[in-house]
Write a protein that holds these residues in place. Structure first.
Motif, PDB file in Angstrom:
ATOM      1  N   THR A 280       6.871  -1.152 -41.755  1.00  0.00           N
ATOM      2  CA  THR A 280       8.187  -1.790 -41.691  1.00  0.00           C
ATOM      3  C   THR A 280       8.253  -2.765 -40.517  1.00  0.00           C
ATOM      4  O   THR A 280       8.772  -3.887 -40.648  1.00  0.00           O
ATOM      5  CB  THR A 280       9.291  -0.730 -41.536  1.00  0.00           C
ATOM      6  N   VAL A 284       8.993  -6.608 -40.864  1.00  0.00           N
ATOM      7  CA  VAL A 284      10.036  -7.263 -40.075  1.00  0.00           C
ATOM      8  C   VAL A 284       9.426  -8.425 -39.293  1.00  0.00           C
ATOM      9  O   VAL A 284       9.987  -9.520 -39.226  1.00  0.00           O
ATOM     10  CB  VAL A 284      10.697  -6.253 -39.111  1.00  0.00           C
ATOM     11  N   SER A 494      16.208 -10.758 -39.357  1.00  0.00           N
ATOM     12  CA  SER A 494      15.447 -10.219 -38.232  1.00  0.00           C
ATOM     13  C   SER A 494      16.045  -8.933 -37.690  1.00  0.00           C
ATOM     14  O   SER A 494      15.332  -7.965 -37.420  1.00  0.00           O
ATOM     15  CB  SER A 494      15.337 -11.265 -37.120  1.00  0.00           C
ATOM     16  N   LEU A 497      16.888  -5.229 -40.717  1.00  0.00           N
ATOM     17  CA  LEU A 497      15.987  -4.127 -41.052  1.00  0.00           C
ATOM     18  C   LEU A 497      15.796  -3.159 -39.887  1.00  0.00           C
ATOM     19  O   LEU A 497      15.841  -1.947 -40.059  1.00  0.00           O
ATOM     20  CB  LEU A 497      14.627  -4.688 -41.481  1.00  0.00           C
ATOM     21  N   GLY A 498      15.568  -3.702 -38.698  1.00  0.00           N
ATOM     22  CA  GLY A 498      15.353  -2.841 -37.541  1.00  0.00           C
ATOM     23  C   GLY A 498      16.550  -1.959 -37.237  1.00  0.00           C
ATOM     24  O   GLY A 498      16.415  -0.754 -37.000  1.00  0.00           O
ATOM     25  N   ALA A 738       9.840  -0.956 -34.687  1.00  0.00           N
ATOM     26  CA  ALA A 738      10.472  -1.851 -35.661  1.00  0.00           C
ATOM     27  C   ALA A 738      11.597  -2.648 -35.019  1.00  0.00           C
ATOM     28  O   ALA A 738      11.779  -3.836 -35.304  1.00  0.00           O
ATOM     29  CB  ALA A 738      11.003  -1.050 -36.854  1.00  0.00           C
ATOM     30  N   SER A 742      12.076  -6.620 -34.479  1.00  0.00           N
ATOM     31  CA  SER A 742      13.298  -7.342 -34.831  1.00  0.00           C
ATOM     32  C   SER A 742      13.761  -8.240 -33.692  1.00  0.00           C
ATOM     33  O   SER A 742      14.163  -9.386 -33.911  1.00  0.00           O
ATOM     34  CB  SER A 742      14.412  -6.341 -35.180  1.00  0.00           C
TER      35      SER A 742
END
Length: 854
Positions: A280, A284, A494, A497-498, A738, A742
């Motif tokens: 992930t 990212v 950006s 997701l994190g 992650a 980001s």
């Protein structure tokens, strides 16, 4: 430059060499603009490589020390019974045999003032066949355990000394016998062979265990026979012979190649999860890769236009810059691999203190190669998209317009990018231990990308249709959100997701802690009592009634059995889904009852009559039964005390495991085990009992019934909470990777947008805008984007956590408002902080050099 035009297929190699020469000449100017690119790849590759390297190190340690961990070449385990003379003769024909006996019991002070649950292990003179038992003070184990002055010796784990406040030389009581603690165990070679231990180890001799009176018919005791095979004896053949000669023995057989299956299974699952989290982070970072490549190609627009004007084809342009990007990707991968290679050396000593396995750190090419492949494929997936748009942009457009790089992409580039993304997903599924979980994870990531893109478009759509406002800074902020080249998509992708991953993990952690620390603790009984002999059950009930008149005691008969067949098929040859496989691993607690248990509800079928005598029937837990593909009328064969009992499934029932009350996967009709020796299991609930009242009762029960093992539920829950805290720390650390990716992508996206911001700022300042107005405008823009991204992350993370908690873990879901607050604040701090950092530098630029270019 005429060499660019009119080339045929035989000249492709010459064109590639020319593109390579041009690519490396351009790279002499340095790596400016690619720091984020390199960091994103290095971070993701490093995380994946480190997790798999450490996992490989631990698994190799288990395999290397397999014989010592298992205690022999083969291990034959029997529940509640010793091997018969014929079985023992067969085992001795294979080689040297060492017998150990394991059970749980209360170790108490001689005056009865305190006690502790302990894992008692009785060994013979041949123990250990492999490895060595190390104690402090050191000495031969037979001497430390021998009888002296009418008292046997014992050695124990440091934890037992700490719990009871003792030191070597002290005396304790186990059952009806007194023992002298003669040493502290510093290394037990086969500690992991019996699975997870819930209490400190206490080692005694077999003669000493016999003197305690603990081993009675039906006692929960395991007999393990470790065999050191004679030279030339094949382990697989010996296993097959044991199964064929003694089909109803009911023993569990393991070889040194599978010494600690439970630990290895947990390492693999945890490694899989952390690998997916690392992937992930890499995905990212892929957004950062795309941004960096896009910004780099935009800065090279005049070079590209010049090359095209001199006859360079679109394929030559793509090849030239693809060579540069792959070279930089290789550099980023190399940095990540160095970090991954260091990880085993940095963690070996720490892991040895947590898991008693020798961790010999090394470099693991397979783990590093896997990380490198993930890094290279991910770089290509995200780099091909901006490269594909550059191919067909005409030279005139590149000269005229800085944003002309955004042309329609040829389908072959998009298809190649999608194909590579599918290869990444397929590779992640291929290496996964649980492919269902991996598939859900990957689908969630893909869905998050699509949804985040839709969220970004929605924000731009709303900004475009927002009513005109009188505030100049606000009007500029809204315009910046939806104008061409806006930062909206980059910021949302950006950070989205994190933050979503962090919110998901934080809520799952919160729900687990609430369920175990609060809900389960409130509903669970105060005590479990194990190994209550049938001859003592009435006296035990009377004693509890005297000690806790307001308490609620529940008691049921209990045996141990292992499922050997389902519908006549050997379970060892069956493939079952992971959610039901645990039922078939090892022995299960089973009981019988004429009536439906109070805490159960029949979901299918009917309960048998109280006087049923028509053959063994069984009630199966509905969730586990359906996971195994069972239905009403199917048969289940269970081996109990060396005898196979086949029962027909009469009904399925719902079981609430979270209550920690007495629950069993299988409840049989009473005729199934008529005459079989067994002990009883009981629970005691004491609402509002204080710690002092619990301790008083525990002391009284232990002194009155020394053979009964008492488990205080609060202590067990505390141990589980500590384990969850350790796992959560590792998971948060992985999730932080992650988030760092980001943040890197966010800073890169903002930096990539600086060129256009400088142009806007110069024009606005020329038209009379003040620095304060521009700062307010940019701050407002970043606040809006940060808040929108945070709201999405909170909603998506809460939904993902609900799915995991409710559907996978089957626990009550609770939303933690503090997680939402922290997420919102973090998003605003990151977007506004990084945004203003770049904006301050932009506003300091002089206008004249930029005005001359207009």
């Amino acid at each position: 430059m005429s060499a660019f035009a009119g080339q045929n297929r035989p000249a492709a190699l010459q064109q590639f060499r020319l593109a390579t020469r041009f690519a490396f000449r351009e790279m002499r100017g340095g790596l400016r603009g690619f720091v984020i690119f390199l960091a994103c790849i290095a971070l993701g590759v490093g995380a994946i490589g480190a997790v798999n390297s450490v996992s490989t190190m631990m698994n190799q340690g288990i395999e290397r020390e397999g014989r010592a961990i298992l205690g022999g070449d083969l291990r034959f385990a029997l529940e509640q019974r010793q091997a018969s003379a014929e079985e023992l003769a067969f085992l001795k024909s294979l080689g040297a045999v060492s017998e150990t006996i394991e059970m749980r019991s209360m170790a108490r002070l001689p005056d009865g003032s305190d006690q502790s649950l302990s894992e008692v292990k009785a060994v013979d003179d041949a123990y250990p066949l492999y490895g060595s038992m190390e104690t402090k003070p050191a000495g031969p184990l037979t001497d430390l355990l021998a009888e002296r002055n009418g008292r046997f010796g014992a050695v124990a784990a440091e934890e037992l000394f700490s719990r009871l406040g003792l030191s070597p030389g002290a005396t304790i009581r186990i059952g009806d016998a007194e023992f002298e603690l003669r040493g502290v165990i510093t290394h037990e070679p086969d500690l992991l062979s019996g699975g997870l231990a819930f209490a400190p180890r206490l080692v005694v001799s077999q003669e000493a265990l016999a003197s305690t009176g603990l081993v009675q018919p039906g006692s929960l005791v395991q007999y393990a026979y470790k065999v050191r095979l004679a030279p030339g004896t094949d382990a697989a053949r010996a296993t097959a012979d044991a199964k064929s000669r003694f089909p109803e023995a009911g023993w569990s057989i393991r070889s040194f190649e599978n010494a600690a299956p439970s630990l290895q299974r947990n390492i693999e699952r945890f490694s899989q999860f952390l690998t997916l989290v690392g992937l992930t982070a890499l995905i990212v970072g892929g957004v950062g890769i795309a941004n960096a490549v896009n910004a780099y190609l935009d800065s090279k627009r005049l070079v590209i236009a010049t090359l095209k004007s001199l006859g360079a084809s679109g394929r030559f342009i793509v090849t030239l810059y693809l060579i540069q990007i792959l070279s930089l990707a290789a550099l980023g991968i190399a940095i990540g691999l160095v970090l991954a290679a260091i990880a085993p050396f940095a963690t070996a000593r720490f892991l040895e203190s947590v898991i008693p396995v020798g961790a010999e750190a090394s470099i693991y090419p397979g783990a590093l190669a896997l990380a490198a492949v993930f890094g290279l494929l991910t770089a290509l997936v995200f780099a091909l998209l901006p490269l594909g748009r550059t191919r067909d942009v005409p030279a005139t457009a590149l000269f005229r317009d800085a944003s002309a790089g955004m042309a329609r992409m040829r389908w072959v580039y998009l298809a190649t990018s999608v194909g590579l993304a599918l290869i990444v997903a397929a590779l992640a599924l291929l290496i996964a231990d649980d492919r269902r979980v991996a598939a859900i994870f990957l689908i969630a990531i893909a869905a998050a990308f699509v949804i985040l893109r839709v969220v970004a478009l929605g924000i731009q759509w709303a900004a475009r249709r927002a009513p005109r406002v009188s505030s100049t800074p606000l009007r500029l902020a809204i315009g910046n959100i939806h104008r061409p080249g806006a930062l909206t998509s980059s910021v949302v992708l950006s950070l989205g997701l994190g933050l979503t991953l962090l919110v998901t993990i934080a809520i799952i952690d919160y729900d687990l802690r609430q369920e175990i620390g609060t809900s389960i603790a409130e509903r669970a009984p105060n005590f479990f009592f194990v190994d209550i002999q049938a001859a003592e059950i009435d006296a035990f009930k009377a004693k509890i009634g005297e000690l806790a008149p307001e308490g609620r005691l529940a008691a049921v008969p209990m045996l141990r059995g292992r499922i050997t067949k389902l519908n006549g098929e050997d379970v060892s040859t069956m493939k079952v889904p992971p959610e039901g496989a645990w039922v078939l691993r090892g022995d299960r607690g089973i009981t019988y009852s004429a009536t439906l248990p109070e805490n159960a509800t029949v979901t299918e079928g009917e309960w048998w009559s109280k006087d049923h005598a028509g053959g063994p029937l069984v009630s199966f837990s509905a969730e586990e039964g359906h996971a195994l593909g069972l239905k009403l009328g199917d048969t289940v064969t269970v081996n109990v005390l060396g005898r196979d009992v086949t029962a027909k499934i009469a009904n399925f029932r719902a079981v609430e495991w979270q209550s920690l009350s007495i629950n069993f996967v299988m409840v049989f009709s009473p005729d199934a085990f008529a005459g079989a020796p067994h002990a009883w299991l009981a629970t005691l609930s004491m609402p509002n009992a204080s710690a002092e009242e619990e301790k008083t009762l525990l002391n009284a029960v232990t002194n009155a019934f020394p053979a009964v093992t008492t488990v205080r539920v609060k202590d067990a829950l505390d141990a589980i909470n500590q384990l969850i805290a350790q796992l959560a720390l590792a998971i948060r650390a992985a999730a932080a990777v992650a988030l760092v990716a980001s943040v890197l992508v966010l800073s890169g996206a903002l930096a990539a947008g600086n060129r256009g911001r400088i142009h806007d700022a110069v024009v606005l300042k020329t038209l009379g805008a003040t620095r304060r107005t521009l700062i307010r405008a940019y701050s407002t823009e970043y606040l809006i984007l940060g808040a929108a991204t945070a709201l999405f992350a909170i909603a998506a993370g809460a939904l993902a956590a609900w799915f995991v908690v409710s559907r996978i873990m089957a626990l009550p879901y609770r939303f933690d408002a503090s997680v939402a607050t922290v997420t919102l604040v973090a998003a605003l701090v990151l977007t506004v902080g990084f945004g203003l950092l770049g904006t301050w530098r932009i506003l300091g630029q002089r206008a004249a050099p930029f005005l001359r270019e207009l």
